[in-house]
Design a protein around this motif. Structure first.
Motif, mmCIF file in Angstrom:
data_model
loop_
_atom_site.group_PDB
_atom_site.id
_atom_site.type_symbol
_atom_site.label_atom_id
_atom_site.label_comp_id
_atom_site.label_asym_id
_atom_site.label_seq_id
_atom_site.Cartn_x
_atom_site.Cartn_y
_atom_site.Cartn_z
ATOM 1 N N LYS A 85 63.762 -1.482 6.487
ATOM 2 C CA LYS A 85 64.215 -0.171 6.026
ATOM 3 C C LYS A 85 63.325 0.326 4.895
ATOM 4 C CE LYS A 85 67.479 -0.249 8.972
ATOM 5 N NZ LYS A 85 67.376 0.614 10.172
ATOM 6 N N LYS A 87 64.048 1.834 2.026
ATOM 7 C CA LYS A 87 64.564 1.518 0.696
ATOM 8 C C LYS A 87 65.100 0.093 0.593
ATOM 9 C CE LYS A 87 65.726 6.316 -0.392
ATOM 10 N NZ LYS A 87 66.792 7.231 -0.857
ATOM 11 N N HIS A 88 64.938 -0.707 1.644
ATOM 12 C CA HIS A 88 65.279 -2.137 1.639
ATOM 13 C C HIS A 88 66.758 -2.382 1.361
ATOM 14 C CE1 HIS A 88 60.793 -3.158 0.579
ATOM 15 N NE2 HIS A 88 60.944 -2.587 1.765
ATOM 16 N N TYR A 89 67.623 -1.556 1.920
ATOM 17 C CA TYR A 89 69.063 -1.813 1.883
ATOM 18 C C TYR A 89 69.692 -1.191 3.113
ATOM 19 C CZ TYR A 89 70.118 2.995 0.381
ATOM 20 O OH TYR A 89 70.252 4.355 0.319
ATOM 21 N N ARG A 145 71.698 -5.482 -0.304
ATOM 22 C CA ARG A 145 70.261 -5.522 -0.570
ATOM 23 C C ARG A 145 69.898 -6.914 -1.066
ATOM 24 N NH1 ARG A 145 70.493 -1.617 -5.909
ATOM 25 N NH2 ARG A 145 71.728 -3.044 -7.217
#
Length: 483
Positions: A85, A87-89, A145
């Motif tokens: 993703k 935004k890494h969440y 996350r």
């Protein structure tokens, strides 16, 4: 159907080919009897070993690697999803649609698995835009996350793979050189990506960075990776496993052939003779030969198949993979249809672990007798650091559990002390009647039923994952009484 071992050879005319249990064994060579005796039976030179009679002797030192991998399988898959993703969440309600990829059965909760690794994953809330149904309310959604420590470890792994780009490209080039058509489907190649140490976006990274070695093409079966250039320096197979020295005082050749087996493994004489006979055959290069160069189900064909599997396992980071992953490449690498049976027949080369939902195959020569990997890849250091985070998360959960138990014990002792203090302050007239100075220490007041109900209700309100157990009242003067 139990198959016998293939023992036919092109140079040895007295050897038999593979036979089926449903057909009688027919000797290819019958000695001539000069005496004319009819009672003497012709000798049968076939060596048949039924695969169904072979048992897998377990190796705990190798099984522990599979158990360790099963413990972090969920972590690696969820980390791959989060890093994919921007935004890494990911929100939890979106992540719940990926249960099949995460290998989570229906009764198991997704949040419970995330709570299990507090040092790797953390939960937080983000506001959601208002909708016509809740235009006046401000709603939030729960997301997950990576923790700062896990995110730093993922960045370190990404930088390491970028530095190893040339090594990973060479590893992939050798795999394409083993295939019969010098190409492999991407849908099959994806299964070996984690074991080869390749990044998840290898199609866009390695193919663009190394167009002189391989390229992506379209086939009738789908998208495939095709070899561009043949490197003769890479077409060198692994050397044959050397026989360990027996520590003899006199350095002289052995009287009997020695077969290198792992500790605790004993084979029947027929099986041992077959493996020694196969070992005496000349080495077969899997890069310069194809499956059509040898008769089907012959000893040379099986030796080539063993060499191919050795080469594939030698490219893996931990010298092992799943048996199901190898079965996807049977037609590409010229492997037999009953691949698992061939791996079981050769315990001197391979070991099949029955741990986990699917069987794993190990390259025996890549591990020592204690089960330690002899040649460690640079990416294996990252995996050890990840296991350190898992152990740290386990300690965090244990500390929370102990803190919860301590808070529960402290609240219980405080409740008992309150009961004792209330009993001491009560004037019941017994002191003046019996003329005793101190009777409160021997007098027990069990309290009312309402107080006991309040106490157990307060105990049930304890939340395991909330460190704050004190509730401040509306006036801000400390903890309020349990309701």
């Amino acid at each position: 159907m139990a198959l016998s071992l293939p023992v036919s050879s092109q140079k040895n005319k007295h050897a038999m080919s593979l036979q089926s249990d449903f057909l009688p064994l027919k000797p290819l060579w019958i000695p001539y009897n000069r005496n004319g005796s009819k009672n003497r039976k012709p000798k049968n030179l076939s060596i048949s070993v039924s695969c169904s009679s072979l048992k897998i002797v377990r190796s705990p030192s190798l099984d522990k690697h599979v158990v360790k991998q099963n413990k972090i399988r969920f972590i690696q898959k969820l980390k791959t999803l989060l890093l994919s993703k921007p935004k890494h969440y990911m929100p939890i309600h979106v992540l719940s649609k990926c249960r099949s990829y995460l290998s989570l059965s229906k009764p198991r909760s997704l949040l419970s698995m995330i709570y299990r690794y507090p040092s790797i994953f953390e939960l937080f809330r983000i506001p959601t835009p208002p909708t016509p149904f809740n235009a006046t309310k401000s709603c939030t959604q729960l997301c997950v996350r990576l923790t700062p420590a896990a995110a730093a470890l993922a960045t370190q792994e990404s930088n390491l793979r970028s530095a190893m780009s040339a090594t990973l490209a060479t590893r992939l080039q050798k795999l394409l050189m083993l295939s019969s058509h010098r190409r492999l489907l991407l849908t099959k190649l994806v299964h070996l990506i984690p074991d080869l140490g390749l990044p998840p976006n290898f199609r866009s990274r390695l193919c663009n960075d190394h167009p002189d070695k391989f390229k992506a093409v379209d086939t009738s079966y789908g998208r495939a990776l095709e070899l561009v250039s043949w490197d003769p320096h890479l077409a060198n197979p692994l050397p044959s496993p050397e026989v360990q020295s027996l520590g003899l005082i006199v350095d002289r050749p052995l009287k009997f052939k020695h077969l290198r087996l792992r500790k605790g493994l004993n084979l029947k004489r027929r099986h041992r003779d077959f493996l020694i006979k196969l070992q005496e055959l000349p080495d077969v290069c899997p890069y310069r030969t194809s499956v059509g160069d040898f008769p089907k189900e012959s000893m040379e064909a099986e030796k080539r198949a063993c060499s191919v599997v050795r080469e594939v396992l030698g490219m893996m980071v931990e010298k092992r993979t799943l048996v199901d992953h190898l079965t996807h490449f049977r037609t590409d690498f010229g492997l037999p249809n009953k691949l698992r049976g061939m791996l079981v027949r050769h315990p001197e080369l391979f070991y099949i672990s029955l741990k986990g939902e699917r069987d794993s195959v190990f390259l025996v020569e890549g591990y020592c007798d204690k089960g330690t990997l002899l040649e460690k890849d640079e990416t294996s250091v990252i995996k050890e650091q990840l296991m350190g985070l898992v152990r740290e998360g386990k300690r965090m959960r244990q500390d929370r559990r102990n803190q919860s138990i301590n808070n529960e014990v402290v609240s219980y002792v405080a409740t008992i002390d309150d009961h004792i203090d209330d009993d001491d302050d009560t004037e019941d007239g017994l002191d003046s009647l019996l003329n005793f100075e101190d009777i409160g220490g021997d007098y027990e007041d069990f309290g009312s039923d309402e107080e006991d109900d309040e106490y157990y209700l307060s105990r049930e309100g304890i939340n395991f994952w909330i460190a704050d157990g004190n509730v401040v009242n509306s006036e801000g003067k400390g903890a309020s009484e349990p309701w």
